[in-house]
Write a protein that holds these residues in place. Structure first.
Motif, PDB file in Angstrom:
ATOM      1  N   LEU A 148       0.819  -1.210   0.000  1.00 24.64           N
ATOM      2  CA  LEU A 148       0.000   0.000   0.000  1.00 24.64           C
ATOM      3  C   LEU A 148       0.857   1.265   0.000  1.00 24.64           C
ATOM      4  O   LEU A 148       0.444   2.300  -0.526  1.00 24.64           O
ATOM      5  CB  LEU A 148      -0.940  -0.001   1.200  1.00 24.64           C
ATOM      6  CG  LEU A 148      -1.955   1.144   1.283  1.00 24.64           C
ATOM      7  CD1 LEU A 148      -2.926   1.095   0.107  1.00 24.64           C
ATOM      8  CD2 LEU A 148      -2.728   1.093   2.600  1.00 24.64           C
ATOM      9  N   LEU A 149       2.037   1.203   0.550  1.00 26.73           N
ATOM     10  CA  LEU A 149       2.919   2.367   0.563  1.00 26.73           C
ATOM     11  C   LEU A 149       3.272   2.830  -0.847  1.00 26.73           C
ATOM     12  O   LEU A 149       3.473   4.022  -1.089  1.00 26.73           O
ATOM     13  CB  LEU A 149       4.209   2.051   1.326  1.00 26.73           C
ATOM     14  CG  LEU A 149       4.085   1.960   2.848  1.00 26.73           C
ATOM     15  CD1 LEU A 149       5.371   1.396   3.446  1.00 26.73           C
ATOM     16  CD2 LEU A 149       3.770   3.318   3.457  1.00 26.73           C
ATOM     17  N   PHE A 191      -6.070   8.253   2.527  1.00 30.88           N
ATOM     18  CA  PHE A 191      -6.967   7.902   3.627  1.00 30.88           C
ATOM     19  C   PHE A 191      -6.679   6.489   4.140  1.00 30.88           C
ATOM     20  O   PHE A 191      -6.583   6.263   5.346  1.00 30.88           O
ATOM     21  CB  PHE A 191      -8.412   8.021   3.156  1.00 30.88           C
ATOM     22  CG  PHE A 191      -9.450   7.660   4.190  1.00 30.88           C
ATOM     23  CD1 PHE A 191      -9.580   8.387   5.359  1.00 30.88           C
ATOM     24  CD2 PHE A 191     -10.311   6.589   3.981  1.00 30.88           C
ATOM     25  CE1 PHE A 191     -10.543   8.066   6.315  1.00 30.88           C
ATOM     26  CE2 PHE A 191     -11.274   6.258   4.917  1.00 30.88           C
ATOM     27  CZ  PHE A 191     -11.388   6.994   6.083  1.00 30.88           C
ATOM     28  N   TRP A 192      -6.505   5.515   3.226  1.00 32.45           N
ATOM     29  CA  TRP A 192      -6.226   4.134   3.650  1.00 32.45           C
ATOM     30  C   TRP A 192      -4.877   4.066   4.376  1.00 32.45           C
ATOM     31  O   TRP A 192      -4.741   3.352   5.374  1.00 32.45           O
ATOM     32  CB  TRP A 192      -6.228   3.178   2.461  1.00 32.45           C
ATOM     33  CG  TRP A 192      -7.441   3.255   1.589  1.00 32.45           C
ATOM     34  CD1 TRP A 192      -7.481   3.398   0.227  1.00 32.45           C
ATOM     35  CD2 TRP A 192      -8.821   3.181   2.007  1.00 32.45           C
ATOM     36  NE1 TRP A 192      -8.770   3.442  -0.224  1.00 32.45           N
ATOM     37  CE2 TRP A 192      -9.614   3.313   0.838  1.00 32.45           C
ATOM     38  CE3 TRP A 192      -9.453   3.033   3.238  1.00 32.45           C
ATOM     39  CZ2 TRP A 192     -11.010   3.288   0.878  1.00 32.45           C
ATOM     40  CZ3 TRP A 192     -10.845   3.013   3.274  1.00 32.45           C
ATOM     41  CH2 TRP A 192     -11.597   3.141   2.107  1.00 32.45           C
ATOM     42  N   LEU A 193      -3.879   4.804   3.868  1.00 30.31           N
ATOM     43  CA  LEU A 193      -2.578   4.839   4.542  1.00 30.31           C
ATOM     44  C   LEU A 193      -2.707   5.420   5.947  1.00 30.31           C
ATOM     45  O   LEU A 193      -2.072   4.938   6.900  1.00 30.31           O
ATOM     46  CB  LEU A 193      -1.588   5.670   3.731  1.00 30.31           C
ATOM     47  CG  LEU A 193      -0.907   4.975   2.559  1.00 30.31           C
ATOM     48  CD1 LEU A 193      -0.130   5.981   1.718  1.00 30.31           C
ATOM     49  CD2 LEU A 193       0.017   3.859   3.050  1.00 30.31           C
ATOM     50  N   ILE A 243       1.979  12.540  -0.555  1.00 35.27           N
ATOM     51  CA  ILE A 243       1.634  11.443   0.356  1.00 35.27           C
ATOM     52  C   ILE A 243       2.841  11.034   1.185  1.00 35.27           C
ATOM     53  O   ILE A 243       2.754  10.865   2.410  1.00 35.27           O
ATOM     54  CB  ILE A 243       1.091  10.230  -0.443  1.00 35.27           C
ATOM     55  CG1 ILE A 243      -0.300  10.545  -1.004  1.00 35.27           C
ATOM     56  CG2 ILE A 243       1.026   8.984   0.446  1.00 35.27           C
ATOM     57  CD1 ILE A 243      -0.853   9.458  -1.921  1.00 35.27           C
ATOM     58  N   ILE A 244       3.990  10.869   0.522  1.00 33.51           N
ATOM     59  CA  ILE A 244       5.211  10.457   1.227  1.00 33.51           C
ATOM     60  C   ILE A 244       5.620  11.500   2.256  1.00 33.51           C
ATOM     61  O   ILE A 244       6.059  11.170   3.364  1.00 33.51           O
ATOM     62  CB  ILE A 244       6.346  10.199   0.219  1.00 33.51           C
ATOM     63  CG1 ILE A 244       6.006   8.974  -0.649  1.00 33.51           C
ATOM     64  CG2 ILE A 244       7.681   9.983   0.937  1.00 33.51           C
ATOM     65  CD1 ILE A 244       6.972   8.731  -1.781  1.00 33.51           C
ATOM     66  N   LEU A 288       5.772   6.881   8.521  1.00 39.74           N
ATOM     67  CA  LEU A 288       5.323   5.545   8.149  1.00 39.74           C
ATOM     68  C   LEU A 288       6.274   4.921   7.132  1.00 39.74           C
ATOM     69  O   LEU A 288       6.633   3.742   7.233  1.00 39.74           O
ATOM     70  CB  LEU A 288       3.903   5.621   7.573  1.00 39.74           C
ATOM     71  CG  LEU A 288       3.200   4.305   7.246  1.00 39.74           C
ATOM     72  CD1 LEU A 288       3.040   3.453   8.490  1.00 39.74           C
ATOM     73  CD2 LEU A 288       1.840   4.580   6.622  1.00 39.74           C
ATOM     74  N   TYR A 289       6.684   5.702   6.152  1.00 38.51           N
ATOM     75  CA  TYR A 289       7.609   5.191   5.136  1.00 38.51           C
ATOM     76  C   TYR A 289       8.960   4.866   5.744  1.00 38.51           C
ATOM     77  O   TYR A 289       9.604   3.881   5.373  1.00 38.51           O
ATOM     78  CB  TYR A 289       7.762   6.216   4.004  1.00 38.51           C
ATOM     79  CG  TYR A 289       6.615   6.196   3.019  1.00 38.51           C
ATOM     80  CD1 TYR A 289       6.698   5.458   1.835  1.00 38.51           C
ATOM     81  CD2 TYR A 289       5.448   6.904   3.275  1.00 38.51           C
ATOM     82  CE1 TYR A 289       5.641   5.434   0.937  1.00 38.51           C
ATOM     83  CE2 TYR A 289       4.388   6.889   2.385  1.00 38.51           C
ATOM     84  CZ  TYR A 289       4.489   6.144   1.215  1.00 38.51           C
ATOM     85  OH  TYR A 289       3.446   6.111   0.328  1.00 38.51           O
ATOM     86  N   ASN A 290       9.407   5.668   6.688  1.00 40.41           N
ATOM     87  CA  ASN A 290      10.715   5.435   7.318  1.00 40.41           C
ATOM     88  C   ASN A 290      10.694   4.234   8.252  1.00 40.41           C
ATOM     89  O   ASN A 290      11.683   3.505   8.366  1.00 40.41           O
ATOM     90  CB  ASN A 290      11.157   6.680   8.097  1.00 40.41           C
ATOM     91  CG  ASN A 290      11.483   7.846   7.186  1.00 40.41           C
ATOM     92  OD1 ASN A 290      11.856   7.659   6.034  1.00 40.41           O
ATOM     93  ND2 ASN A 290      11.329   9.064   7.705  1.00 40.41           N
ATOM     94  N   GLU A 291       9.553   4.024   8.924  1.00 41.94           N
ATOM     95  CA  GLU A 291       9.461   2.951   9.915  1.00 41.94           C
ATOM     96  C   GLU A 291       9.219   1.588   9.276  1.00 41.94           C
ATOM     97  O   GLU A 291       9.578   0.563   9.854  1.00 41.94           O
ATOM     98  CB  GLU A 291       8.336   3.245  10.914  1.00 41.94           C
ATOM     99  CG  GLU A 291       8.649   4.368  11.886  1.00 41.94           C
ATOM    100  CD  GLU A 291       7.515   4.609  12.865  1.00 41.94           C
ATOM    101  OE1 GLU A 291       6.428   4.011  12.670  1.00 41.94           O
ATOM    102  OE2 GLU A 291       7.713   5.385  13.809  1.00 41.94           O
ATOM    103  N   THR A 292       8.583   1.582   8.111  1.00 36.64           N
ATOM    104  CA  THR A 292       8.252   0.306   7.466  1.00 36.64           C
ATOM    105  C   THR A 292       9.451  -0.162   6.647  1.00 36.64           C
ATOM    106  O   THR A 292       9.753   0.398   5.598  1.00 36.64           O
ATOM    107  CB  THR A 292       7.018   0.456   6.560  1.00 36.64           C
ATOM    108  OG1 THR A 292       5.938   0.988   7.333  1.00 36.64           O
ATOM    109  CG2 THR A 292       6.610  -0.894   5.983  1.00 36.64           C
TER     110      THR A 292
END
Length: 249
Positions: free
Chosen positions: A147-148, A183-185, A226-227, A233-237
């Motif tokens: 999803l990212l 929204f889903w993110l 978005i990023i 979230l992007y950094n943690e995943t």
């Protein structure tokens, strides 16, 4: 399937509309034809200027299960959805765009998942394209890593109103598209899981130029937005370079 109609939670089906009078009757009828009985419909007229659309909305206004809210100025799709959801009384929300339709079992099948799994915040479905294109598309099952980098959740998915409240609704800055992806993110970032029903229960009309076409043209700009919003979230995943390449295919 749930058989006791007396304990069905209320589902609010929301339909934003801007000059889509030629399609909205079909969207409304598909909502009213649901096998699930405890529903309400909320249409937000986002300051339509087309006389035909205004006449159609006036015609629809008589139905006991339907409420129409009128924006005095055009606020765009994310804001129109938020207006509808603020007014909604349902435990669950199902957004339908005014030019689309849904299978008559979509509410029944998606509600069942949310009623059985408290950790699930939204239920996605497969897509039946119709109109200029006739094909079926079944997205990948929900996975945060995927999803990212790719929106694998149908815009017409059932979600919990409490989850919408928790994340502050749709981001109204996303007026050029991908507002559902963001929204889903956001829901996932707040700990909500998603589930996919591998059936084409969402009927997506392809006709001429649409909002998604504009979004594709602005893809890199919107994705960068978005990023930036969800950088944590992007950094943690953790995701490998090989996984990223596979996801983006």
């Amino acid at each position: 399937m749930m058989e006791d109609k007396t304990i069905q939670p209320l589902v609010s089906i929301i339909i934003p509309c801007y000059n889509y009078g030629k399609y909205i009757e079909e969207a409304v009828q598909s909502a009213l034809d649901q096998t699930y009985e405890n529903i309400e419909l909320i249409i937000v007229n986002d300051a339509s200027t087309d006389p035909f659309t205004i006449d159609i909305l006036e015609k629809l206004n008589h139905h006991s299960k339907l409420t129409i809210i009128h924006h005095e100025s055009n606020k765009k799709l994310p804001a129109a959805r938020n207006t509808a959801i603020k007014a909604a009384s349902g435990k669950y929300i199902l957004p339908i765009d005014a030019d689309d339709k849904v299978d008559r079992t979509i509410v029944e099948k998606t509600v069942e998942v949310l009623e059985e799994r408290a950790d699930v915040g939204f239920v996605s479905v497969g897509i039946q394209y119709f109109g200029a294109i006739n094909k079926v598309s079944i997205p990948s099952p929900f996975n945060l890593k995927t999803l990212l980098y790719r929106n694998i959740v149908s815009v017409t998915s059932l979600f919990r109103k409490e989850a919408w409240e928790q994340v502050g609704g749709y981001n109204e800055k996303f007026i050029y598209g991908y507002e559902d992806w963001e929204f889903w993110l956001n829901l996932a970032k707040h700990g909500w899981h998603g589930v996919l029903i591998k059936e084409p229960l969402f009927h997506y009309r392809k006709h001429g130029k649409s909002m998604i076409d504009d979004a594709v043209k602005k893809h890199l700009k919107i994705v960068s937005q978005i990023i930036n919003i969800h950088s944590e979230l992007y950094n943690e995943t953790k995701i490998t370079h090989e996984e990223e390449n596979l996801i983006k295919r």
